[in-house]
Structures are given as structure tokens and as C-alpha cells.
Scaffold this motif. Structure first.
Motif, short mmCIF file in Angstrom:
data_model
loop_
_atom_site.label_atom_id
_atom_site.label_comp_id
_atom_site.label_asym_id
_atom_site.label_seq_id
_atom_site.Cartn_x
_atom_site.Cartn_y
_atom_site.Cartn_z
N LEU A 50 39.97 52.29 26.36
CA LEU A 50 40.42 53.60 26.82
C LEU A 50 41.82 53.50 27.44
O LEU A 50 42.65 54.38 27.26
N ARG A 51 42.07 52.44 28.19
CA ARG A 51 43.42 52.25 28.74
C ARG A 51 44.47 52.27 27.65
O ARG A 51 45.55 52.84 27.82
N GLU A 52 44.15 51.63 26.54
CA GLU A 52 45.11 51.62 25.42
C GLU A 52 45.29 53.02 24.84
O GLU A 52 46.41 53.45 24.56
N HIS A 53 44.19 53.75 24.68
CA HIS A 53 44.32 55.12 24.17
C HIS A 53 45.24 55.95 25.08
O HIS A 53 46.04 56.74 24.61
N LEU A 54 45.08 55.77 26.38
CA LEU A 54 45.83 56.60 27.34
C LEU A 54 47.23 56.04 27.64
O LEU A 54 47.99 56.66 28.36
N GLY A 55 47.54 54.88 27.09
CA GLY A 55 48.84 54.27 27.37
C GLY A 55 48.97 53.83 28.81
O GLY A 55 50.05 53.91 29.40
N LEU A 56 47.87 53.38 29.39
CA LEU A 56 47.89 52.95 30.79
C LEU A 56 48.03 51.44 30.86
O LEU A 56 47.43 50.72 30.06
N PRO A 57 48.81 50.96 31.85
CA PRO A 57 48.96 49.52 31.99
C PRO A 57 47.65 48.87 32.43
O PRO A 57 46.81 49.51 33.06
N ARG A 58 47.51 47.60 32.10
CA ARG A 58 46.38 46.86 32.62
C ARG A 58 46.62 46.60 34.11
O ARG A 58 47.73 46.24 34.50
N PRO A 59 45.63 46.81 34.95
CA PRO A 59 45.86 46.66 36.39
C PRO A 59 46.34 45.26 36.75
O PRO A 59 45.89 44.28 36.19
N LYS A 60 47.27 45.22 37.72
CA LYS A 60 47.89 43.95 38.09
C LYS A 60 46.91 43.00 38.75
O LYS A 60 46.94 41.81 38.53
N GLY A 61 46.05 43.58 39.60
CA GLY A 61 45.17 42.71 40.38
C GLY A 61 44.07 42.05 39.57
O GLY A 61 43.38 41.17 40.06
N ALA A 62 43.89 42.51 38.33
CA ALA A 62 42.74 42.04 37.57
C ALA A 62 42.80 40.54 37.38
O ALA A 62 43.86 39.95 37.20
N ARG A 63 41.59 39.92 37.39
CA ARG A 63 41.50 38.46 37.40
C ARG A 63 41.70 37.87 36.01
O ARG A 63 41.35 36.74 35.75
N SER A 64 42.24 38.70 35.11
CA SER A 64 42.23 38.28 33.72
C SER A 64 43.40 37.39 33.38
O SER A 64 44.45 37.43 34.01
N SER A 65 43.23 36.62 32.33
CA SER A 65 44.35 35.88 31.77
C SER A 65 45.28 36.86 31.09
O SER A 65 46.48 36.67 31.04
N GLY A 66 44.72 37.96 30.57
CA GLY A 66 45.51 38.95 29.85
C GLY A 66 46.53 39.64 30.72
O GLY A 66 47.47 40.25 30.22
N ALA A 67 46.35 39.59 32.04
CA ALA A 67 47.28 40.29 32.93
C ALA A 67 48.61 39.56 33.03
O ALA A 67 49.61 40.15 33.38
N ALA A 68 48.61 38.27 32.71
CA ALA A 68 49.83 37.47 32.90
C ALA A 68 50.93 37.91 31.95
O ALA A 68 50.66 38.44 30.90
#
Ligand SMILES: Cc1cc2nc3c(=O)[nH]c(=O)nc-3n(C[C@H](O)[C@H](O)[C@H](O)COP(=O)(O)O)c2cc1C
Lengths: 326, 442
Positions: B424-442
Motif C-alpha cells: 500500500l505504501r508503494e501505491h500511495l507513493g509513501l516513503p518507507r518509515p525511517k525507524g523501521a528495523r528493516s534492511s530495506g530502509a538503508a
């Protein structure tokens, strides 16, 4: 007719929804009657644990015969939300929802929710009994034929068929009625694992009792089923399951914790039970979990006795289920 | 790879669309022969399938935790009875592929641990399509269904809601290896171990619905999407400017918050036919009994003995009234009554005619071209980033929009022609949250 009940306890350290889909659809195809989904606020053993109500929701529209029984604690949850969630699974599954009652007694669970301090098991199960009672009242708080869509008077519902429950327990109160109409089964199936002694206090209000080991069958009400909990599927022999049937047990429950358990269940345990015609995977498409367990659809405790005895209430609900199946 | 329609839409704002399942109020018409069950799962699955066919961003469920009452009795004129939002959306996760799934869940009558676990579970079950519409409505009336009882005053509701969101995020951000978390605030002091892995979206999308200054501040600080009530183009632009101007103060960009008014659409072959349909729907939405009910909401007095085909009540509205419970009252009863009286006097309207004329004017009415033009214009002129479409029929109420309006929007290059992302974030063009513990956030 109901057959021998084979319950499956799904307790796994995974958050992969594909795993639940695969195991439960395979179990359904092999003739398993119901699946209980473990969950606890504390999750003392598993690192990963999805919300069991959510998993039951996921499984509802992609399965067709198997009963879906999430475990939900009564200790740190809102009774009003809890009963609405179970009723909603009943709608999404067209009458295959159950609820396995649990309590939360650890400090860790109390700290995670942050609302109250841990209590002794006797106190927690006393409260669980109240949550069961108020859930049953709320499931009945709409009569089956409350929705009338009467254009002449402009009324969507007959509000005389909606009821306040006005429940006042020791630690909570609920006004009602539910926000969810009466679910297809009338009363979803309440499952109680008699794992700790204090749980026996509420045994009388459960529809299905699960007894650890197969030592002794507890007192049983007429409309109640008792299953023997036999542990990991790998350790259960088909002969033991058949012997329990002969000894008068209503069924068994086995746990699937890993791939070896699943193989044991599907390839070793169920084929002999099918051969003995104790379970029938073809039977029961479109039937409710109550049907599968041989339990009647209860009358609504708020409805006028004449009305339910004559059957219109059940008839309306049956029509709703049929409509949902078309 | 640029398609003609993309070129045509170059430099234009893209629209976002959501499907609102018909609610428990008189917008939803139950008397129409095409109206089907509001509670059977099939209705939810069908509307969701329609929305996904139309490449909508998300499917939306509202929530109400106590049945509405009038004069101390359960309100019986509108559709009522609905399933618990998150449970239905979990079920829809299994039968949809790309559609976002948004549940309205109250922040007052739920605790962060459970909220984080349930929304996190939905995000995992759906592969990153979960959204939480954080509502704060709470009163003693609703509280009677809950352990916590009581109510919070207006200011406290939003501090609790903001804290609940931050606490849930702390859980979603807990370390992947052991899940240990601790959150301490004014409303919550919790610690323990979270049992979910990294979520596909990092954090589910947060939606806010509420118009007060505190509501707007909360949205600017915490929300990804704002669900507003629709006004005129000018009112929409004013709201849009106000809200987006609050974002830099929170270190956020204008694009990081999407503003989506709730609107209803009536489509016809011609504009005239659509107007006729719309008038018919408004009459269906306001029966005589409903007209009295709505007038009662505004006046705050018992009007059950009045004739809806007679004149407006002569009394002044009562400001502090408990006649109607479980429903938000119009904000300015005195001014609204004065406007109704003027309109009725000028047109010679009865009470019901006045209510029909004043209530529920559908937002976009016309041929597919007309509707698409208006929807596009509001977005290009910065009155909205898209719409939450509220149909009047269950479950077929968005068929026209999907079949007839979406293709025109696509033709203009302002709406996607396929799902590009999977979350849904991608559909809405929203950034991935910075605080998220993901590797994808880097
Ligand atoms: C468009 C819109 C939709 C809303 N939907 C819901 C809902 O589904 N359930 C609910 O409990 N409250 C709902 N609310 C109420 C808000 O959460 C909030 O409590 C209310 O608007 C009062 O807050 P405010 O003073 O900031 O406007 C909605 C509000 C708006 C504006």
C-alpha cells in the motif's frame, strides 16, 4: 451425522502465512474436523507468533469444511471486541468459527499490556467464565430475524429483537447489544483445554473440552464433546486413536509443530481412520462446525420461547447461511 | 516504455482512490432492490474485488463500537450491524492480491500491544497492504461496552491516540533478533517482547479522520493519509493548504501525507440523467422517518411526533443534548437551523424536502467525462490527493466508477493502468518509515 472428531493444534514458530494456508488446507482435505490456533500474549516458547484471530480470518474464505478455532485470552482483552472478532470469523467462514479460551497469568504478559497486575489462576478463570457468559449473551443480543428491511415503516431492523445484555461482572461490565448480528451458528463453538486445574471451573460452559492425555473422561453435559489431547502427531499411533473411539471418546486432538508432524498426521494417522470410516473428508461441505460436532444450533436466550420453538428464528438463520453459500 | 497516456499525464498529479464499504447511516440505501447484505462476507469480497479490478489504492472499513440511539432506543431506520474490521480484512487478505486494506480502529478502547500485533499480522498476511485509520471518538455512551468505561476529554483523546501510534511503532521497530521493547509515555508504560518479524511495509499506513485543530496536528505529526469530509473546491484547497503547511514543522515533505476526502459519485449516460439518478438516490436516502431523525440530530430535541411533510420545527435548537447518542452532531446547530429556515421559506419546502435539499449532496454527478474532469480538477488544483469513494449500495455501488470513470482517468494519464508496487505504501507513493528495523530502509 457427526463422525469422530480429529482436531489439529497448530503451534509453530513462524509468521509465514503460506505455512498456515498449506497445513490447514491439507488437513481439511484429509478429513481434519477443526484446527485450534495457538496464541498467547506472552508466547513463552515461540519467537514468532501471528495473531490467531487474524490467521483464522485469513483461512476463513479459502477453506470450506474445517472449523477455525483461534486461541484468545480473556485476561488483558476487551470482552466486547473478543466476541465481535469470533462472530466475524463465523460470518467469514459461513459458520465454522470457534474460540479456544485462555488466560494470561505471567508478569511478562501484564507488562506488555500495562493495564493490570498478574492474578492467580483461580481468579483469572473466574473472570474467563464471565467473559464466556457475556460473549454468549452478546452473540444472542440480536435475534436471528432482527433485520426486517420494512419499507412501509422505513425500518431496517425490528429494535424489539435487539437486546441490551446489561452484564455486570466483577471486573468489567458490558451494555450491549453487539455491533455484529447473530452469527450463522448462533453460538460459535467454545473450546476449553483442561490444561490447568483452575480451568475446570468453567468446564460446564464450554462446548468442547480437551483433556490432556487420555487418562480420564471428565463429566460431560449432553451437548458437549470431549477430545483427548494426544500431543505431537508423530507420537500418536492410529491404533491409539481408534481405541479411544471404542472407549467412547468423541475425538482426539494432535499437535503439528513441524513438517514431520504434518507428514505423520496426513500419511500415517488419518488413512486408517478414513479406512475405518471414522472420518470422512468428503462429508460436510457447507456444514457448520456445530454440524460437524453434532451439536445443535442453540435457541436464542432472548427470543420469545414460542418464536424459537416454532422455528422461524432458526429458519431465518439457515436461509442466511444458505444464501451465503450460493 | 512511456505509454501515450503517461505522456499525456506528464507533470500532472496522480489520483489515489479508495473504496469505502457502505456505512451504517442513511447514505447507505437498503430499500433498493439491488441492495444486498451488509454482513455476509460475500458482500465484502465483491466490493473488494471491484476495487481491485479498478486498481484502487485501498479498501476501507469504518467502525462504531455502540449502536446508535435516539430517545434512549436503538436507531432502527438505517443499515446496522457489521463485522469487526480487522477480522474481515484478514479474510480479504486471502482473496485479494494488491488492494490495500484499511481498518478503522479506535485508539481509546484498545491497547498498543494488541493493536501492534493485530495490524502487524494483517500486514504480514497481506504482504504489506495494511492501514490503520486511527479514530478517537469516545464518550461515556460507548464506554459502557468496555472495561475502561468512561471517556477522555477531547485534548486527552488525541494525546492518547498519538501515543498509541508511537507505541505501536516502537513494537514494529523492536529488534528483529529478540523483539524486546519498552515504551514509556503519559498514557502507556509497557515493555516485553514483540512476536512479529519485520513487517513488509515497516509500519502499516496510518490514516487519520478528524477535523479539529488537535486532529490536524495529530495528522501532521503521525498520519500518512487524512480522511476528510468533502467541501467545496475552495474549502478543500484551504484544508489542503493548512494541513500541508503543518508538515515542515514535523520535518516532513508535502508528499508524505495524502489528503483524501470522502465523496460519493453518481454516473449517468448524460449529465441530465445523472442528476435525475442523484435526485432519486437522495429521496431514497431520506425517508420521512429519516428526515425526522436527521432534524432531531440537528435540533437536539424529540421530534418523533412531528410530520415530516409539514413545516420545520418552530423551536430553537438545544445545544447540549443527549437525545441522539453515538453520532456526531453538526458543529453549528444554531447557524444550520437558520440556513434551513431561510431555504425552506424561499422554496416553500416541507421539513423532508428541506432535509433532502440540505443533506448528502453527492460530490460528483454527471457523465463519466464530467465526473472524471471534476475529480481530476480537484486534485490538480490541490484540493485533494485523491478520494475515498462512499457508495450508496452494497456491494455494487462502485461498479459505475470502476467501469466508466476509471478508464477516463487513465486516458487522461492521472490514474495508474496497472499496479506497479505490491505494498500500500508503494501505491500511495509513501516513503518507507525511517525507524523501521528493516534492511530495506538503508
Ligand atoms: C471523514 C471522517 C470519518 C470518520 N470515521 C469514523 C469511524 O469510522 N469511526 C469512529 O469511531 N469515528 C470516526 N470519525 C470520528 C473521528 O475519529 C473523530 O473522533 C471526530 O471527528 C472528532 O474529532 P475532531 O474533533 O478532531 O473532528 C470520523 C471522522 C471523519 C472526519
Amino acid at each position: 451425522m457427526s463422525g469422530y472428531v480429529v482436531g489439529l493444534e497448530l503451534a509453530t514458530d513462524t509468521a509465514n502465512p503460506g505455512y498456515y494456508r498449506r497445513v490447514v488446507t491439507a488437513a481439511e482435505a484429509a478429513g481434519v474436523t477443526l484446527v485450534t490456533l495457538s496464541d498467547s500474549l506472552g508466547a513463552p516458547t515461540a519467537r514468532l507468533q501471528l495473531d490467531a484471530v487474524g490467521v483464522a480470518g485469513l483461512l476463513a474464505p479459502i477453506t470450506h469444511r474445517i472449523g477455525l478455532v483461534p486461541t484468545v485470552t480473556t485476561t488483558h482483552t476487551e470482552p466486547f471486541h473478543l466476541q465481535a472478532q469470533i462472530a466475524s470469523i463465523d460470518f467469514a467462514s459461513q459458520g465454522r468459527a470457534g474460540w479456544q479460551v485462555a488466560v494470561s497469568s505471567t508478569q511478562q504478559e501484564a507488562d506488555q499490556v500495562g493495564r493490570r497486575q498478574p492474578a492467580a489462576p483461580a481468579e483469572l478463570w473466574r473472570e474467563a467464565g464471565e467473559v464466556i457468559e457475556v460473549s454468549r449473551l452478546l452473540w444472542d443480543s440480536w435475534e436471528d430475524d432482527a433485520e426486517i428491511r420494512d419499507e412501509l415503516t422505513g425500518r431496517f431492523i425490528d429494535r424489539d429483537k435487539l437486546h441490551y445484555v446489561d452484564y455486570i461482572g466483577r471486573s468489567f461490565s458490558v451494555k450491549g447489544p453487539s455491533i455484529v448480528p447473530r452469527p450463522p451458528q448462533g453460538q460459535p463453538v467454545i473450546v476449553l483445554e483442561l490444561a490447568e486445574q483452575a480451568a475446570a471451573a468453567v468446564a460446564g460452559s464450554a462446548d468442547v473440552l480437551i483433556v490432556q492425555g487420555a487418562v480420564q473422561r471428565p463429566e460431560q453435559r449432553p451437548a458437549q464433546r470431549v477430545l483427548a489431547d494426544l500431543g505431537a502427531a508423530q507420537q500418536v499411533s492410529p491404533d491409539a486413536a481408534i481405541d479411544l473411539h471404542r472407549a467412547g471418546w468423541d475425538g482426539i486432538r494432535v499437535a503439528v509443530r513441524d513438517a514431520a508432524d504434518l507428514t505423520a498426521l496426513l500419511d500415517r494417522l488419518l488413512p486408517p481412520l478414513r479406512a475405518e470410516q471414522l472420518v470422512n473428508p468428503r462429508g460436510g461441505t457447507g456444514r457448520t462446525l456445530r454440524n460437524a460436532l453434532g451439536l445443535p444450533r442453540p435457541n436464542n436466550r432472548f427470543a420469545a420461547p414460542g418464536a424459537t420453538a416454532a422455528g422461524p428464528a432458526d429458519g431465518a438463520a439457515a436461509r442466511r447461511v444458505e444464501g451465503a453459500l450460493q | 516504455m512511456t505509454s501515450p497516456s503517461n505522456r499525456r499525464g506528464a507533470g500532472k498529479q496522480q489520483l489515489h482512490l479508495a473504496a469505502h464499504f457502505p456505512g451504517v447511516n442513511n447514505t447507505t440505501v437498503w430499500s433498493d432492490p439491488e441492495s444486498r447484505s451488509q454482513i455476509e462476507f460475500r458482500s465484502f469480497a465483491e466490493l473488494a474485488a471491484t476495487a481491485e479490478r479498478g486498481l484502487f489504492d485501498f479498501f476501507f472499513l469504518a467502525e462504531g463500537l455502540r449502536l446508535r440511539e435516539v430517545n434512549g432506543r436503538i436507531h432502527d431506520l438505517d443499515v446496522v450491524g457489521r463485522p469487526e474490521s480487522l477480522t474481515v480484512l484478514s479474510a480479504l487478505a486471502g482473496v485479494t492480491e494488491r488492494l490495500g486494506l484499511a481498518a478503522t480502529v479506535n485508539a481509546t478502547f484498545n491497547e498498543p500491544y494488541e493493536l501492534a500485533k493485530r495490524f502487524g499480522t494483517l500486514d504480514l498476511l497481506s504482504g504489506g497492504r495494511a492501514a490503520w485509520n486511527v479514530v478517537t471518538s469516545s464518550d461515556a455512551f460507548t464506554g459502557e461496552n468496555f472495561r475502561r468505561g468512561g471517556y477522555l476529554d477531547h485534548a486527552d483523546r488525541y494525546t492518547r491516540a498519538a501515543e498509541a501510534v508511537r507505541a505501536a511503532r516502537a513494537l514494529w521497530d523492536s529488534p528483529a533478533d529478540d523483539g524486546q521493547f519498552r515504551f514509556t509515555g503519559k498514557h502507556f508504560d509497557i515493555s516485553g517482547r514483540f512476536t512479529l518479524p519485520e513487517l513488509p511495509q515497516g509500519h502499516p499506513v496510518v490514516i487519520q479522520a478528524g477535523d479539529s485543530a488537535q486532529g490536524r496536528d495529530f495528522a501532521a505529526a503521525e498520519a500518512d493519509v487524512v480522511f476528510t469530509r468533502h467541501g467545496s473546491l475552495a474549502a478543500g484547497q484551504e484544508f489542503y493548504r493548512d494541513l500541508k503547511s503543518r508538515l515542515p514543522g514535523h520535518g516532513r515533505s508535502a508528499e508524505s501525507l495524502k489528503i483524501m476526502p470522502g465523496v460519493s459519485v453518481v454516473v449517468g449516460d448524460t449529465d441530465a440523467e445523472a442528476e435525475e439518478k442523484a435526485a432519486h438516490i437522495r429521496r431514497q436516502q431520506v425517508s420521512g422517518a429519516t428526515a425526522l431523525g436527521l432534524a432531531q440530530l440537528l435540533w437536539g430535541i424529540d421530534l418523533s411526533d412531528r410530520d415530516p411533510d409539514g413545516p420545520l420545527p418552530a423551536e430553537d435548537p438545544v445545544l447540549d443534548s443527549a437525545v441522539v447518542q453515538g453520532r456526531v452532531r453538526p458543529t453549528d446547530p444554531v447557524g444550520t437551523v437558520a440556513r434551513w429556515r431561510a431555504a425552506a421559506a424561499e422554496n416553500g419546502w416541507t421539513l423532508r424536502e428541506t432535509v433532502i435539499a440540505q443533506q448528502n449532496r453527492q460530490s460528483f454527478i454527471g457523465s463519466p467525462e464530467t465526473v472524471a474532469t471534476a475529480m481530476d480538477e480537484f486534485v490538480q488544483q490541490r484540493a485533494a490527493d485523491g478520494y475515498i469513494l462512499v457508495p450508496h449500495l452494497t456491494p455494487g455501488g462502485l461498479d459505475d466508477v470502476v467501469e466508466r470513470v476509471v478508464p477516463v482517468l487513465q486516458e487522461r494519464g492521472v490514474f495508474r493502468t496497472e499496479y506497479v508496487g505490491s505494498t500500500l505504501r508503494e501505491h500511495l507513493g509513501l516513503p518507507r518509515p525511517k525507524g523501521a528495523r528493516s534492511s530495506g530502509a538503508a
